[in-house]
Design a protein around this motif. Sequence first.
Motif, PDB file in Angstrom:
ATOM      1  N   ILE A 135       1.142  -1.292  -0.226  1.00  0.00           N
ATOM      2  CA  ILE A 135       0.177  -0.207   0.032  1.00  0.00           C
ATOM      3  C   ILE A 135       0.725   1.188   0.720  1.00  0.00           C
ATOM      4  O   ILE A 135       2.721   1.232   0.533  1.00  0.00           O
ATOM      5  CB  ILE A 135      -1.194   0.095   1.759  1.00  0.00           C
ATOM      6  CG1 ILE A 135      -0.583   0.092   2.893  1.00  0.00           C
ATOM      7  CG2 ILE A 135      -1.697  -0.896   1.695  1.00  0.00           C
ATOM      8  CD1 ILE A 135      -1.122   0.180   3.498  1.00  0.00           C
ATOM      9  N   CYS A 136       0.276   2.270  -0.433  1.00  0.00           N
ATOM     10  CA  CYS A 136       1.111   3.279  -0.062  1.00  0.00           C
ATOM     11  C   CYS A 136       0.421   4.208   0.667  1.00  0.00           C
ATOM     12  O   CYS A 136      -0.551   4.626   0.999  1.00  0.00           O
ATOM     13  CB  CYS A 136       1.187   3.955  -1.616  1.00  0.00           C
ATOM     14  SG  CYS A 136       1.429   3.355  -2.894  1.00  0.00           S
ATOM     15  N   VAL A 137       1.522   5.407   1.516  1.00  0.00           N
ATOM     16  CA  VAL A 137       0.963   6.135   2.556  1.00  0.00           C
ATOM     17  C   VAL A 137       1.986   7.351   1.756  1.00  0.00           C
ATOM     18  O   VAL A 137       3.060   7.234   1.883  1.00  0.00           O
ATOM     19  CB  VAL A 137       1.307   5.776   3.604  1.00  0.00           C
ATOM     20  CG1 VAL A 137       0.266   4.286   4.553  1.00  0.00           C
ATOM     21  CG2 VAL A 137       2.626   5.349   4.429  1.00  0.00           C
ATOM     22  N   SER A 138       1.055   8.379   3.062  1.00  0.00           N
ATOM     23  CA  SER A 138       2.461  10.002   2.634  1.00  0.00           C
ATOM     24  C   SER A 138       3.829   9.362   3.629  1.00  0.00           C
ATOM     25  O   SER A 138       3.190   8.980   4.428  1.00  0.00           O
ATOM     26  CB  SER A 138       1.311  11.026   3.717  1.00  0.00           C
ATOM     27  OG  SER A 138       2.466  12.346   3.463  1.00  0.00           O
ATOM     28  N   ALA A 139       4.676  10.339   2.976  1.00  0.00           N
ATOM     29  CA  ALA A 139       6.293   9.618   3.486  1.00  0.00           C
ATOM     30  C   ALA A 139       6.631  11.136   4.196  1.00  0.00           C
ATOM     31  O   ALA A 139       7.473  10.803   4.661  1.00  0.00           O
ATOM     32  CB  ALA A 139       7.414   9.716   1.725  1.00  0.00           C
ATOM     33  N   GLY A 140       6.011  12.365   4.054  1.00  0.00           N
ATOM     34  CA  GLY A 140       5.584  13.061   5.633  1.00  0.00           C
ATOM     35  C   GLY A 140       5.579  14.562   4.527  1.00  0.00           C
ATOM     36  O   GLY A 140       5.975  15.049   5.338  1.00  0.00           O
ATOM     37  N   ARG A 141       5.556  14.513   3.618  1.00  0.00           N
ATOM     38  CA  ARG A 141       5.587  15.857   2.645  1.00  0.00           C
ATOM     39  C   ARG A 141       4.153  15.510   1.941  1.00  0.00           C
ATOM     40  O   ARG A 141       4.279  14.603   0.903  1.00  0.00           O
ATOM     41  CB  ARG A 141       6.847  16.394   2.400  1.00  0.00           C
ATOM     42  CG  ARG A 141       7.321  16.110   1.501  1.00  0.00           C
ATOM     43  CD  ARG A 141       9.026  16.591   1.098  1.00  0.00           C
ATOM     44  NE  ARG A 141       9.475  16.184  -0.111  1.00  0.00           N
ATOM     45  CZ  ARG A 141      10.349  15.364   0.243  1.00  0.00           C
ATOM     46  NH1 ARG A 141      11.451  15.591   0.916  1.00  0.00           N
ATOM     47  NH2 ARG A 141      10.958  15.726  -1.052  1.00  0.00           N
ATOM     48  N   ARG A 142       3.713  16.524   1.147  1.00  0.00           N
ATOM     49  CA  ARG A 142       2.710  16.452   0.016  1.00  0.00           C
ATOM     50  C   ARG A 142       3.824  16.286  -1.113  1.00  0.00           C
ATOM     51  O   ARG A 142       4.774  16.814  -0.801  1.00  0.00           O
ATOM     52  CB  ARG A 142       1.873  18.355  -0.677  1.00  0.00           C
ATOM     53  CG  ARG A 142       1.634  18.393   0.564  1.00  0.00           C
ATOM     54  CD  ARG A 142       0.462  19.501   0.898  1.00  0.00           C
ATOM     55  NE  ARG A 142       0.067  19.761   1.949  1.00  0.00           N
ATOM     56  CZ  ARG A 142      -0.100  21.621   2.525  1.00  0.00           C
ATOM     57  NH1 ARG A 142       0.024  22.052   1.681  1.00  0.00           N
ATOM     58  NH2 ARG A 142      -0.961  21.702   3.850  1.00  0.00           N
ATOM     59  N   GLY A 143       2.288  15.124  -2.205  1.00  0.00           N
ATOM     60  CA  GLY A 143       3.613  14.893  -2.962  1.00  0.00           C
ATOM     61  C   GLY A 143       5.130  13.610  -3.326  1.00  0.00           C
ATOM     62  O   GLY A 143       5.819  13.613  -3.533  1.00  0.00           O
ATOM     63  N   LEU A 144       4.865  13.106  -1.850  1.00  0.00           N
ATOM     64  CA  LEU A 144       6.017  12.280  -1.682  1.00  0.00           C
ATOM     65  C   LEU A 144       4.812  10.954  -0.578  1.00  0.00           C
ATOM     66  O   LEU A 144       4.303  11.076   0.005  1.00  0.00           O
ATOM     67  CB  LEU A 144       7.003  12.490  -0.174  1.00  0.00           C
ATOM     68  CG  LEU A 144       8.223  11.604  -0.535  1.00  0.00           C
ATOM     69  CD1 LEU A 144       8.982  12.054  -2.088  1.00  0.00           C
ATOM     70  CD2 LEU A 144       9.091  12.397   0.324  1.00  0.00           C
ATOM     71  N   GLU A 145       5.160   9.833  -1.591  1.00  0.00           N
ATOM     72  CA  GLU A 145       4.187   8.958  -0.917  1.00  0.00           C
ATOM     73  C   GLU A 145       5.602   7.538  -0.769  1.00  0.00           C
ATOM     74  O   GLU A 145       6.827   7.851  -1.582  1.00  0.00           O
ATOM     75  CB  GLU A 145       3.647   8.132  -1.895  1.00  0.00           C
ATOM     76  CG  GLU A 145       2.251   9.256  -2.398  1.00  0.00           C
ATOM     77  CD  GLU A 145       0.899   9.224  -0.966  1.00  0.00           C
ATOM     78  OE1 GLU A 145       0.916   8.196  -0.100  1.00  0.00           O
ATOM     79  OE2 GLU A 145       0.913  10.232  -0.548  1.00  0.00           O
ATOM     80  N   VAL A 146       4.870   6.907   0.179  1.00  0.00           N
ATOM     81  CA  VAL A 146       6.142   5.811   0.412  1.00  0.00           C
ATOM     82  C   VAL A 146       4.924   4.527   0.010  1.00  0.00           C
ATOM     83  O   VAL A 146       3.968   4.016   0.673  1.00  0.00           O
ATOM     84  CB  VAL A 146       7.155   5.028   1.597  1.00  0.00           C
ATOM     85  CG1 VAL A 146       7.864   5.939   1.797  1.00  0.00           C
ATOM     86  CG2 VAL A 146       5.839   5.588   2.806  1.00  0.00           C
ATOM     87  N   GLU A 147       5.823   3.179  -0.588  1.00  0.00           N
ATOM     88  CA  GLU A 147       4.940   1.930  -0.579  1.00  0.00           C
ATOM     89  C   GLU A 147       5.760   1.212  -0.109  1.00  0.00           C
ATOM     90  O   GLU A 147       6.532   0.735   0.357  1.00  0.00           O
ATOM     91  CB  GLU A 147       5.000   1.432  -2.163  1.00  0.00           C
ATOM     92  CG  GLU A 147       4.533   0.437  -2.962  1.00  0.00           C
ATOM     93  CD  GLU A 147       4.283   0.138  -4.420  1.00  0.00           C
ATOM     94  OE1 GLU A 147       3.758  -1.126  -4.553  1.00  0.00           O
ATOM     95  OE2 GLU A 147       4.906   0.709  -4.744  1.00  0.00           O
ATOM     96  N   LEU A 148       4.940   0.175   1.206  1.00  0.00           N
ATOM     97  CA  LEU A 148       6.154  -0.639   1.732  1.00  0.00           C
ATOM     98  C   LEU A 148       4.631  -2.193   2.185  1.00  0.00           C
ATOM     99  O   LEU A 148       3.430  -1.323   1.373  1.00  0.00           O
ATOM    100  CB  LEU A 148       6.014  -0.044   3.013  1.00  0.00           C
ATOM    101  CG  LEU A 148       4.419   0.466   4.305  1.00  0.00           C
ATOM    102  CD1 LEU A 148       5.716   0.642   5.584  1.00  0.00           C
ATOM    103  CD2 LEU A 148       3.807   1.142   3.868  1.00  0.00           C
ATOM    104  N   ALA A 149       5.026  -2.833   2.505  1.00  0.00           N
ATOM    105  CA  ALA A 149       4.018  -4.013   2.596  1.00  0.00           C
ATOM    106  C   ALA A 149       3.486  -3.726   3.615  1.00  0.00           C
ATOM    107  O   ALA A 149       3.500  -2.970   4.819  1.00  0.00           O
ATOM    108  CB  ALA A 149       4.677  -5.271   3.402  1.00  0.00           C
ATOM    109  N   PRO A 150       1.792  -3.751   3.780  1.00  0.00           N
ATOM    110  CA  PRO A 150       0.635  -3.468   4.993  1.00  0.00           C
ATOM    111  C   PRO A 150       1.240  -3.419   5.987  1.00  0.00           C
ATOM    112  O   PRO A 150       1.036  -3.132   7.426  1.00  0.00           O
ATOM    113  CB  PRO A 150      -0.540  -3.696   5.219  1.00  0.00           C
ATOM    114  CG  PRO A 150      -0.311  -5.047   3.385  1.00  0.00           C
ATOM    115  CD  PRO A 150       0.747  -4.842   2.852  1.00  0.00           C
ATOM    116  N   THR A 151       1.404  -5.173   6.483  1.00  0.00           N
ATOM    117  CA  THR A 151       1.729  -5.771   7.705  1.00  0.00           C
ATOM    118  C   THR A 151       3.358  -4.902   8.401  1.00  0.00           C
ATOM    119  O   THR A 151       3.164  -4.845   9.552  1.00  0.00           O
ATOM    120  CB  THR A 151       2.785  -7.070   7.435  1.00  0.00           C
ATOM    121  OG1 THR A 151       3.403  -7.429   6.298  1.00  0.00           O
ATOM    122  CG2 THR A 151       1.244  -7.975   7.099  1.00  0.00           C
TER     123      THR A 151
END
Length: 167
Positions: A135-151
Motif C-alpha cells: 500500500i502507499c502512505v504519505s512519506a511526510g510531505r505533500r507530493g511524496l508517498e512510500v509504498e510498503l507492505a501493510p504488515t
Amino acid sequence: MPKKAKKQQQSAGTPATVALTTAGVPFTVHAYDHDPAHPSYGEEAAEAMGVSPERVFKTLVADVDGALTVAVVPVAGSLDLKALATAAGGKRATMADPTLAERTTGYVRGGISPLGQRKKLPTVLDASSSAHPTICVSAGRRGLEVELAPTDLAHLTNAILAPIARA
C-alpha cells in the motif's frame, strides 16, 4: 493529463523514510509534483502514481475520548468515526483540530505520515490494507508517498487492524 510519478529506491530524507530505513523495511518512494489546487491530496497521489485508490491510504488524526489517534484508511473511502472509536477502545471520536494534528505529528496537513511522527500516537489501520501486497502512505510531505507492505506498516506503528473505512 495525469502527472508522472517518479520512483526512487533510496530514502527521501523525511522522518518517515528515515524510520523505514532505520528499521530495515523494504519500501519504494514515489515523488510527484503536488498541485495545491487539487481538491484531494490522496486522490491526487493515486492519479499521479497510477495506483488504484484502494491501495493509497490517507493518514487522519482523530480525537478518541480526548486522546489523539491516527487512522489510516483508503483514499477511495472515508473514515467511520464510530468504528474508529470502537477499534481504539473508546466511546466517541471526532476529527482532531488540524493545527493540533500538525503540531503533534510534526507534519503538515496533506503530508501527515503514520511513520516517524514527532509523538507516537495510537494507530488504527483499516483492515482492507491486508488485501494488498503493498500500500502507499504519505512519506511526510505533500507530493511524496512510500509504498510498503501493510504488515510492515502495522508492525512499525503498532497499529490495530480494524474495519474503520466507509466506501
